[in-house]
Design a protein around this motif. Structure first.
Motif: not given
Length: 154
Positions: A67, A92-93, A96-97, A100, A103, A118
């Motif tokens: 990644k 989106a990046l 997402t970063g 996550w 998470w 991330n």
């Protein structure tokens, strides 16, 4: 009889005794150490990483390694003009970063390596989305100034 065979014959009992190879190491400052502290310290870093739940033989290690390519690609896009960047891709990046990153700190086992990649992916995305936003804002301002000049001339 050759000297090597005499040496071999003389050393053979020492090699047969296991204590010759596995003598316990003398401990310094033993009164300040617990018995459980000596176990993990004696293992090498490679052995600990191999046996770790997020170690070298798991996807928890190799997925973040791969990644990092997305982070490097985002950093390389800093050199591109803002009009050639995609809002949806960088948005989106960014999401997402950021999602996550959170998470990775909730799941068990916690994967700080994945959280780090991330986090940087989110930061690169924020920078790019900001660049795109500033570019579009500048274009709107220039368009508005251009229209007002045409109104003043007529």
């Amino acid at each position: 009889m050759s000297p090597t065979s005499n040496l071999y014959r003389a050393a053979r009992p020492a090699f047969r005794a296991r204590a010759f190879f596995f003598r316990p190491k003398p401990q310094t400052g033993a009164r300040f150490q617990s018995t459980t502290a000596s176990g993990p310290q004696s293992e090498s870093w490679v052995k600990r990483m191999w046996d770790s739940p997020v170690g070298l033989k798991t996807v928890h290690f190799w997925a973040p390694c791969m990644k990092w390519a997305l982070v490097l690609a985002g950093i390389s896009d800093f050199a591109r003009p803002a009009e050639k960047l995609s809002v949806t891709q960088n948005g989106a990046l960014t999401l997402t970063g950021l999602i996550w990153t959170r998470w990775c700190l909730i799941i068990k086992p916690k994967n700080y390596f994945l959280a780090a990649v991330n986090f940087f992916l989110g930061m690169v995305g924020i920078v790019q989305v900001t660049r795109i936003g500033l570019y579009h804002q500048k274009q709107k301002r220039l368009a508005a100034e251009g229209k007002t000049e045409e109104i003043v001339k007529s």
